[in-house]
Design an enzyme around this catalytic site. Structure first.
Site, PDB file in Angstrom:
ATOM      1  N   TYR B 107       4.206 -26.962 125.034  1.00 35.99           N
ATOM      2  CA  TYR B 107       3.711 -25.683 124.506  1.00 35.99           C
ATOM      3  C   TYR B 107       4.272 -25.435 123.115  1.00 35.99           C
ATOM      4  CZ  TYR B 107       2.053 -24.105 129.104  1.00 35.99           C
ATOM      5  OH  TYR B 107       1.383 -23.964 130.294  1.00 35.99           O
ATOM      6  N   TYR B 146       3.386 -31.439 132.846  1.00 37.63           N
ATOM      7  CA  TYR B 146       4.745 -31.384 132.297  1.00 37.63           C
ATOM      8  C   TYR B 146       5.739 -31.018 133.400  1.00 37.63           C
ATOM      9  CZ  TYR B 146       3.833 -26.341 132.073  1.00 37.63           C
ATOM     10  OH  TYR B 146       3.510 -25.060 132.385  1.00 37.63           O
ATOM     11  N   ARG B 156       4.064 -29.646 136.736  1.00 37.67           N
ATOM     12  CA  ARG B 156       2.865 -28.816 136.810  1.00 37.67           C
ATOM     13  C   ARG B 156       1.633 -29.685 136.637  1.00 37.67           C
ATOM     14  NH1 ARG B 156       2.075 -23.771 136.224  1.00 37.67           N
ATOM     15  NH2 ARG B 156       0.690 -24.311 137.911  1.00 37.67           N
ATOM     16  N   HIS B 159      -3.144 -27.631 133.415  1.00 45.59           N
ATOM     17  CA  HIS B 159      -3.728 -26.315 133.682  1.00 45.59           C
ATOM     18  C   HIS B 159      -3.893 -25.529 132.393  1.00 45.59           C
ATOM     19  CE1 HIS B 159       0.615 -25.541 133.592  1.00 45.59           C
ATOM     20  NE2 HIS B 159       0.312 -24.335 133.162  1.00 45.59           N
ATOM     21  N   HIS B 161      -4.026 -21.460 131.309  1.00 53.59           N
ATOM     22  CA  HIS B 161      -3.861 -20.074 131.745  1.00 53.59           C
ATOM     23  C   HIS B 161      -5.070 -19.266 131.271  1.00 53.59           C
ATOM     24  CE1 HIS B 161       0.464 -20.475 132.816  1.00 53.59           C
ATOM     25  NE2 HIS B 161       0.435 -21.434 131.906  1.00 53.59           N
TER      26      HIS B 161
END
Lengths: 206, 241
Positions: B107, B146, B156, B159, B161
């Site tokens: 991120y 990640y 995870r 995905h 959000h």
């Protein structure tokens, strides 16, 4: 067996996660990508009413501040009108009634500037005391938490408020009352939210 | 005509607040039950947005942060679908916001220290308004999986959000969109907070070959359902009888 009702089911919620700022407040995540972020200016310059600052902290079950929380506020203007066609009345040009804030990463403190809302209609001809609707999301919160902020200088209206009176445990109603102070000429309402444990804030299933 | 109420939320459709296998929920879950309210004007109204609030490029994550003539690394995808309510009616003109990691699972956030690199041409967020049919689309790159600190070796699934407003504050929703066929979905303590396998399916986007742009981008379809509201026939009225 019976006929199929054929309603759809709501999409399940998932946590906003630790990086909610990237999507909803990217400036706070450390980069500017949008010309304007949503929810920066709740009331606009032309709104009537008392200018106030609302501040607080969100606290977890260990007593620690939740530093990666994001809050959204939804409120009426000083006349008790929401900026929405299903609310009777008009709002001032530039009044949105919507705010979005994140915390200081080091302390967990958050604050926003707005105008104090007026009373709004309740169900069946009742009147609701002035309040700001709040929605709290963060890592570890599976479904956003709804609560309401009321004002401690509205004791009479609060005592008659149909929503506060739904709360069976009178001692818990105090968790929804923000405390007014004046600091350097600014009107501050303090509203700490305790997600779990002693003095746990009342949350609503709306 | 007075506006009608929304259907009560099916709380069993969502994860409970306390889901111990997702450890962070343990200290961030209220002990007391939420108090159920009947709708008032405070709940049936909500923020509204228009095209003046956003820029046309905001839904194109391949271009909205890239230097001129460059683009982010990763699998080019289109994420598209409709925002509907429980009555299967489209929710038009509503804000949809997304955020995600880059193709390496990193991120662009000052708190993310994962060793995969930042992509200089990828911001990782976008937003758009649904059209009159409730339709929306984004162009982006497929995010990478990640690791995260829950148990020692949790990853995870890929995905995105997704945040949706609807027309009343009571419809406000944040969820995550996963991708069909990802073996990490079944292993993820966050996904598995959802009580019902049908709910997991509802947050898993389907590979959509018909919407794929040949030689350009793979499409995934992700429909979103917000709470519906009563018809006006014999409704519980908010005011009077």
């Amino acid at each position: 067996m019976a006929q199929d009702l054929s309603y759809l089911k709501e999409t399940p919620s998932q946590t906003a996660g630790p990086y909610v700022h990237i999507g909803l407040a990217p400036g706070a995540a450390g980069f500017d990508i949008y010309d304007q972020e949503l929810g920066k200016d709740i009331a606009g310059p032309k709104a009537a009413g008392e200018r106030i600052t609302v501040q607080g902290i969100v606290i977890d079950g260990t007593g620690s501040p939740i530093k990666d929380v994001l809050l959204e506020a939804w409120q009426a203007n000083a006349d008790g009108v929401y900026a929405h066609p299903e609310s009777d009345g008009e709002v001032e040009d530039g009044f949105r009634g919507f705010g979005r804030v994140i915390t200081e990463f080091e302390t967990g403190e958050w604050s926003f500037d707005t105008v104090k809302p007026g009373p709004v209609p309740g169900r069946n001809g009742t009147t609701q005391a002035p309040h700001i609707n709040l929605w709290v999301v963060a890592r570890g919160i599976n479904l956003g938490l709804n609560t309401r902020l009321y004002f401690d200088d509205e004791a009479e209206a609060n005592a008659a408020d149909p929503v506060l009176n739904v709360i069976e445990w009178e001692n818990r109603r105090a968790t929804l009352i923000a405390k007014r102070t004046v600091q350097d000429g600014k009107i501050i309402y303090r509203f700490d939210i305790r997600v779990q444990g002693d003095g746990e804030t009342v949350f609503f299933d709306i | 005509m007075k506006p009608a109420e929304y259907y009560q939320r099916d709380r069993q459709r969502h994860a409970p607040a306390l889901t111990p296998d997702y450890k962070t929920s343990v200290t961030r879950s209220p002990n007391f039950a939420a108090i159920s309210l009947e709708n008032t004007v405070s709940e049936i109204t909500g923020p509204r947005f228009g095209h003046s609030d956003i820029s046309p490029i905001d839904n194109d994550l391949i271009r909205n942060y890239a230097a001129d003539g460059q683009s982010p690394i990763g699998e080019r995808i289109i994420l598209h679908g409709r925002v509907l309510d429980e009555n299967a009616r489209p929710v038009p003109n509503t804000m949809v916001e997304i955020w995600q990691a880059n193709a390496g699972g990193r991120y662009r956030h000052k708190k993310d220290t994962y060793l995969a690199p930042i992509d200089p041409n990828f911001g990782g967020c976008g937003r758009t308004l649904t059209d009159e049919n409730g339709y929306y689309f984004f162009r982006t790159v497929k995010p990478g999986a990640y690791p995260w600190r829950n148990w020692v070796n949790d990853w995870r699934p890929a995905h995105i959000h997704v945040s949706i407003f609807g027309s009343g504050f009571t419809q406000r929703l944040i969820t995550q969109c996963y991708f069909e066929g990802d073996p990490l979905i079944a292993k993820c303590p966050i996904v598995q907070t959802i009580p019902d396998p049908d709910g997991v399916q509802a947050v898993t986007a389907a590979l959509d070959m018909n919407a794929t742009i040949p030689l350009d981008s793979i499409a995934y379809k992700f429909d979103i359902v917000l709470r519906g509201r009563r018809s006006t026939l014999f409704e519980n009225r908010l005011e009077g009888n």
